[in-house]
Write an enzyme that holds these catalytic residues in place. Structure first.
Site, PDB file in Angstrom:
ATOM      1  N   CYS A 150       0.872  -1.181  -0.053  1.00  0.00           N
ATOM      2  CA  CYS A 150      -0.026   0.178   0.122  1.00  0.00           C
ATOM      3  C   CYS A 150       0.719   1.378   0.169  1.00  0.00           C
ATOM      4  O   CYS A 150       0.528   2.185  -0.741  1.00  0.00           O
ATOM      5  CB  CYS A 150      -1.158   0.043   1.178  1.00  0.00           C
TER       6      CYS A 150
HETATM    7  N1  LIG Z   1      -3.332  -4.591   5.690  1.00  0.00           N
HETATM    8  C1  LIG Z   1      -2.970  -3.624   4.492  1.00  0.00           C
HETATM    9  O1  LIG Z   1      -3.227  -2.489   4.425  1.00  0.00           O
HETATM   10  C2  LIG Z   1      -2.382  -4.506   3.414  1.00  0.00           C
HETATM   11  C3  LIG Z   1      -1.947  -3.726   2.130  1.00  0.00           C
HETATM   12  C4  LIG Z   1      -1.212  -4.205   1.281  1.00  0.00           C
HETATM   13  C5  LIG Z   1      -0.916  -5.582   1.282  1.00  0.00           C
HETATM   14  N2  LIG Z   1      -1.180  -6.251   2.387  1.00  0.00           N
HETATM   15  C6  LIG Z   1      -0.913  -7.784   2.398  1.00  0.00           C
HETATM   16  O2  LIG Z   1      -1.925  -8.480   2.467  1.00  0.00           O
HETATM   17  C7  LIG Z   1      -1.173  -9.605   3.292  1.00  0.00           C
HETATM   18  C8  LIG Z   1      -2.462  -9.935   4.382  1.00  0.00           C
HETATM   19  O3  LIG Z   1      -2.277  -8.711   5.379  1.00  0.00           O
HETATM   20  P1  LIG Z   1      -3.552  -8.399   6.148  1.00  0.00           P
HETATM   21  O4  LIG Z   1      -3.248  -6.802   6.521  1.00  0.00           O
HETATM   22  O5  LIG Z   1      -4.792  -8.957   5.985  1.00  0.00           O
HETATM   23  O6  LIG Z   1      -2.981  -9.202   7.801  1.00  0.00           O
HETATM   24  P2  LIG Z   1      -3.927  -9.922   8.991  1.00  0.00           P
HETATM   25  O7  LIG Z   1      -5.274  -8.908   9.075  1.00  0.00           O
HETATM   26  O8  LIG Z   1      -2.917 -10.219   9.948  1.00  0.00           O
HETATM   27  O9  LIG Z   1      -4.456 -11.314   8.450  1.00  0.00           O
HETATM   28  C9  LIG Z   1      -3.689 -12.357   7.885  1.00  0.00           C
HETATM   29  C10 LIG Z   1      -4.724 -13.572   7.551  1.00  0.00           C
HETATM   30  O10 LIG Z   1      -3.896 -14.727   6.884  1.00  0.00           O
HETATM   31  C11 LIG Z   1      -4.125 -15.765   7.924  1.00  0.00           C
HETATM   32  N3  LIG Z   1      -2.890 -16.231   8.221  1.00  0.00           N
HETATM   33  C12 LIG Z   1      -2.141 -16.176   9.200  1.00  0.00           C
HETATM   34  N4  LIG Z   1      -1.083 -16.913   9.213  1.00  0.00           N
HETATM   35  C13 LIG Z   1      -1.309 -17.915   8.292  1.00  0.00           C
HETATM   36  C14 LIG Z   1      -0.667 -19.175   7.529  1.00  0.00           C
HETATM   37  N5  LIG Z   1       0.637 -19.637   8.216  1.00  0.00           N
HETATM   38  N6  LIG Z   1      -1.171 -19.970   6.721  1.00  0.00           N
HETATM   39  C15 LIG Z   1      -2.660 -19.421   6.437  1.00  0.00           C
HETATM   40  N7  LIG Z   1      -3.147 -18.425   6.654  1.00  0.00           N
HETATM   41  C16 LIG Z   1      -2.580 -17.511   7.825  1.00  0.00           C
HETATM   42  C17 LIG Z   1      -4.963 -15.066   9.072  1.00  0.00           C
HETATM   43  O11 LIG Z   1      -5.795 -16.066   9.377  1.00  0.00           O
HETATM   44  P3  LIG Z   1      -6.242 -16.365  11.043  1.00  0.00           P
HETATM   45  O12 LIG Z   1      -7.034 -14.930  11.440  1.00  0.00           O
HETATM   46  O13 LIG Z   1      -7.243 -17.419  10.964  1.00  0.00           O
HETATM   47  O14 LIG Z   1      -5.113 -16.734  11.689  1.00  0.00           O
HETATM   48  C18 LIG Z   1      -5.634 -13.977   8.282  1.00  0.00           C
HETATM   49  O15 LIG Z   1      -6.900 -14.317   7.774  1.00  0.00           O
HETATM   50  C19 LIG Z   1       0.070  -9.444   3.726  1.00  0.00           C
HETATM   51  O16 LIG Z   1       1.072 -10.207   2.906  1.00  0.00           O
HETATM   52  C20 LIG Z   1      -0.100  -7.853   3.639  1.00  0.00           C
HETATM   53  O17 LIG Z   1       1.279  -7.586   3.329  1.00  0.00           O
HETATM   54  C21 LIG Z   1      -1.880  -5.709   3.288  1.00  0.00           C
END
Ligand SMILES: NC(=O)c1ccc[n+]([C@@H]2O[C@H](COP(=O)([O-])OP(=O)(O)OC[C@H]3O[C@@H](n4cnc5c(N)ncnc54)[C@H](OP(=O)(O)O)[C@@H]3O)[C@@H](O)[C@H]2O)c1
Length: 350
Positions: A150
């Site tokens: 982002c």
């Molecule tokens: N947040 C942002 O603004 C943003 C922007 C751009 C890109 N991203 C990218 O998007 C991705 C997700 O980010 P997020 O912000 O959504 O993180 P998040 O809110 O922490 O969500 C992580 C998700 O992944 C699952 N997870 C965790 N460990 C795992 C594993 N070992 N195997 C399979 N699933 C697993 C979690 O499941 P449980 O909850 O069931 O544990 C949860 O559904 C990241 O790579 C991040 O860099 C995020």
């Protein structure tokens, strides 16, 4: 045609936002949602705002559960996506919100992330200038797409017109970003507790350590016509107490001989025909509130002759244009659908 979709990381912020946008998409059926520690629970327990998806239950994230769909979205912590991508070889379209498939350089991956470096996929920022065109052309018909970081896409979109037109010097870029804590995900982290971030601004990754720096360098290098000039970026994010949003102030020296008209024309040429990246009139600058919930990057441009620098202030919703909106916009392009389907330019304010 209706495309079947699986979304992994569906209990998280990025996965949740992908689902919110896809829920309004007429060409997809959200068939499967997966998670990790919360597998087995109803999606609605973790995403109570997604009322139309209350019937879905979070399944384990495994190759078997994810395969058999037309489209798979991976929204997992970085380093987790790579293990699924080989197993999804038969899936027509896979879109990764994580970093695993963004970087071309193994050296940069090892320096900023570590672990296995996976094959780079088509970068999911359609409006970015690339060579003589845009990233949009590369996304048409793509089958593997890496949605952007982002902060990275916010800064790259801010400065690509200037480096492409040669009106700014990319060897002295300084960018400072006010960012909301949702950019760091939903998992519990002590430094992101309400008591740690409310009423205070907290800088982090100061001094060149932020993982989005190589992604910006890569995007700006692709936009440049003069490849011999080095790209140097001083990048400082500051967490501020707003759930979502990025306000990036990016500056770079004015290139020798560039007039004010040359400079403004570079951004007008790049984004004049774009829907989701908009340059405000001279003297106007965006607020994060103007883009919350929107797939819009809103930009203000100033030319500071005393400091000899161009200043670009850009507001983005990290979860929409910064991730999920970019992913769905890229999906639409890849599938030949109208690019803006299910996406809005309108924010939610106040
Ligand atoms: N947040 C942002 O603004 C943003 C922007 C751009 C890109 N991203 C990218 O998007 C991705 C997700 O980010 P997020 O912000 O959504 O993180 P998040 O809110 O922490 O969500 C992580 C998700 O992944 C699952 N997870 C965790 N460990 C795992 C594993 N070992 N195997 C399979 N699933 C697993 C979690 O499941 P449980 O909850 O069931 O544990 C949860 O559904 C990241 O790579 C991040 O860099 C995020």
């Amino acid at each position: 045609m209706t495309y079947s979709v699986a979304v992994s990381g569906a209990s998280g912020y990025a996965g949740g936002e992908i689902l919110r946008i896809l829920a309004a998409h007429p060409d997809v059926e959200i068939r499967t949602v997966t998670a990790h520690s919360n597998a087995g629970q109803k999606l609605i327990e973790h995403q109570p705002h997604l009322r139309s998806l209350a019937h879905l239950t979070l399944q384990e994230t495994t190759p078997e559960v994810l395969s058999g769909h037309d489209i798979v979205f991976l929204a997992l912590p970085h380093g987790q996506s790579g293990q699924y991508t080989d197993a999804l070889a038969d899936t027509p379209l896979v879109i990764d919100a994580g970093a695993d498939h963004r970087l071309e350089s193994t050296t940069e991956w090892e320096k900023f992330y570590g672990g296995d470096h996976h094959h780079p996929w088509t970068y999911g920022v359609p409006e970015l200038l690339v060579g003589g065109g845009t990233q949009r052309e590369l996304l048409r018909g793509a089958t593997r797409i890496a949605a952007p970081g982002c902060n990275a896409s916010t800064v790259s979109l801010s400065l690509a017109p200037g480096v492409s037109a040669g009106v700014i010097d990319p060897s002295d870029i300084v960018t400072v970003l006010a960012v909301g804590p949702s950019g760091a995900g939903k998992s519990l982290k002590p430094h992101l507790l309400g008591s740690e971030i409310l009423g205070t601004a907290n800088p982090y990754a100061v001094g060149g350590g932020h993982r989005h720096i190589p992604e910006i360098r890569q995007a700006l290098a692709a936009a440049m016509s003069e490849t011999a000039v080095p790209i140097r970026i001083s990048f400082t994010p500051v967490i501020v107490p707003m759930a979502r949003g990025i306000l990036a102030t990016s500056t770079a020296p004015i290139a020798a001989g560039a007039t004010d008209d040359d400079i403004r024309a570079a951004w007008e040429r790049a984004y004049g025909d774009e829907t989701f990246v908009q340059l405000l009139p001279a003297g106007h600058f965006p607020r994060t509130a103007d883009v919350l919930g929107a797939n819009t990057a809103l930009m203000g441009l100033a030319i500071d002759r005393d400091a000899n620098r161009v200043v670009v202030v850009t507001a983005v919703d990290n979860l929409v244009k910064g991730t999920a909106g970019a992913a769905v916009q890229s999906m639409n392009i890849a599938l030949g659908l109208p690019e803006g389907r299910a996406l809005t330019v309108n924010g939610v304010a106040p």
